[in-house]
Design a protein around this motif. Structure first.
Motif, PDB file in Angstrom:
ATOM      1  N   ARG A 159       0.830  -1.211   0.000  1.00  0.00           N
ATOM      2  CA  ARG A 159       0.000   0.000   0.000  1.00  0.00           C
ATOM      3  C   ARG A 159       0.860   1.256   0.000  1.00  0.00           C
ATOM      4  N   ALA A 160       1.907   1.262   0.839  1.00  0.00           N
ATOM      5  CA  ALA A 160       2.781   2.435   0.916  1.00  0.00           C
ATOM      6  C   ALA A 160       3.517   2.663  -0.402  1.00  0.00           C
ATOM      7  N   LEU A 161       3.997   1.586  -1.012  1.00  0.00           N
ATOM      8  CA  LEU A 161       4.707   1.721  -2.278  1.00  0.00           C
ATOM      9  C   LEU A 161       3.787   2.223  -3.388  1.00  0.00           C
ATOM     10  N   LEU A 162       2.558   1.733  -3.420  1.00  0.00           N
ATOM     11  CA  LEU A 162       1.607   2.182  -4.434  1.00  0.00           C
ATOM     12  C   LEU A 162       1.224   3.647  -4.221  1.00  0.00           C
ATOM     13  N   MET A 163       1.003   4.034  -2.969  1.00  0.00           N
ATOM     14  CA  MET A 163       0.682   5.435  -2.684  1.00  0.00           C
ATOM     15  C   MET A 163       1.837   6.342  -3.085  1.00  0.00           C
ATOM     16  N   GLY A 164       3.056   5.911  -2.788  1.00  0.00           N
ATOM     17  CA  GLY A 164       4.215   6.701  -3.181  1.00  0.00           C
ATOM     18  C   GLY A 164       4.338   6.833  -4.688  1.00  0.00           C
TER      19      GLY A 164
END
Length: 208
Positions: A159-164
């Protein structure tokens, strides 16, 4: 006339909410968040103005729910598309599709996704809702199928990688190309470029 059953009433509520969420996505995509009023959304959905407030406590909650619903439905459509390989290859293909689905929304609906990310990073922060939980469930299932030994932690990382990546695509004045970010994410997870929905025959620079 006999009264409607509970199941019929529930279906009517579901349809009313769906129309409001779809209208929100359409109008914010067309006009922007500030230029879209709750009255506009009700009119586009063919609903009474009071119905918006009945279902949603405010405009920000309505908007985040609408975008999470869009993300959930786009991701579900990508994951369910045939064919899906069997065995170990299925998890890798599904992860590739998940990455492509989210990056595709940033590419194809920049105003909507930029507004969404700005709202999450603002004082109101991240708003929990049923649509967000459905989206989270799909992403968690993807990391399970990929072979994660710690799905909860690996889901949060994905999730964090996709948001970034979404922020990087939409960064005003210094955006990154979705294809380059896709290559980085695929390298991070050891995915072959041809999985999912590749934007070209080869990654930027040739090899991942």
């Amino acid at each position: 006339m006999s009264p409607r059953s509970a199941s019929v009433n529930e279906e009517l509520r579901r349809r009313s909410q769906a129309r409001l969420l779809e209208a929100t996505v359409e109008l914010v995509g067309e006009r922007g968040y500030e230029a879209t009023t709750l009255g506009d959304i009700a009119d586009r959905a063919g609903a009474a103005r009071g119905l918006v407030s009945y279902y949603f406590p405010g405009k920000r909650q309505l908007f985040q729910t609408a975008v999470h619903r869009l993300m959930h439905t786009e991701l579900a459509r990508a994951l369910e598309r045939e064919p899906v390989p069997e065995g170990e290859g299925s998890g890798r293909e599904l992860l590739a599709r998940a990455i492509d689905a989210i990056l595709g929304l940033a590419r194809d609906r920049p105003r909507l996704m930029r507004t969404h990310m700005a709202g999450i990073l603002a004082a109101e922060g991240f708003i929990q809702c049923a649509e967000q939980q459905r989206l989270a469930g799909l992403l968690r299932e993807v990391v399970v199928r990929y072979g994660s030994e710690d799905p909860d932690e690996d889901y949060r990382l994905l999730r964090a990688l996709l948001m970034g990546a979404v922020v990087a695509v939409l960064l005003p004045g210094a955006p990154m190309a979705p294809g380059r970010l896709r290559a980085e994410l695929f390298h991070r997870y050891g995915l072959d470029w041809e999985l999912g929905d590749p934007p070209g025959e080869e990654p930027p620079g040739g090899q991942i």
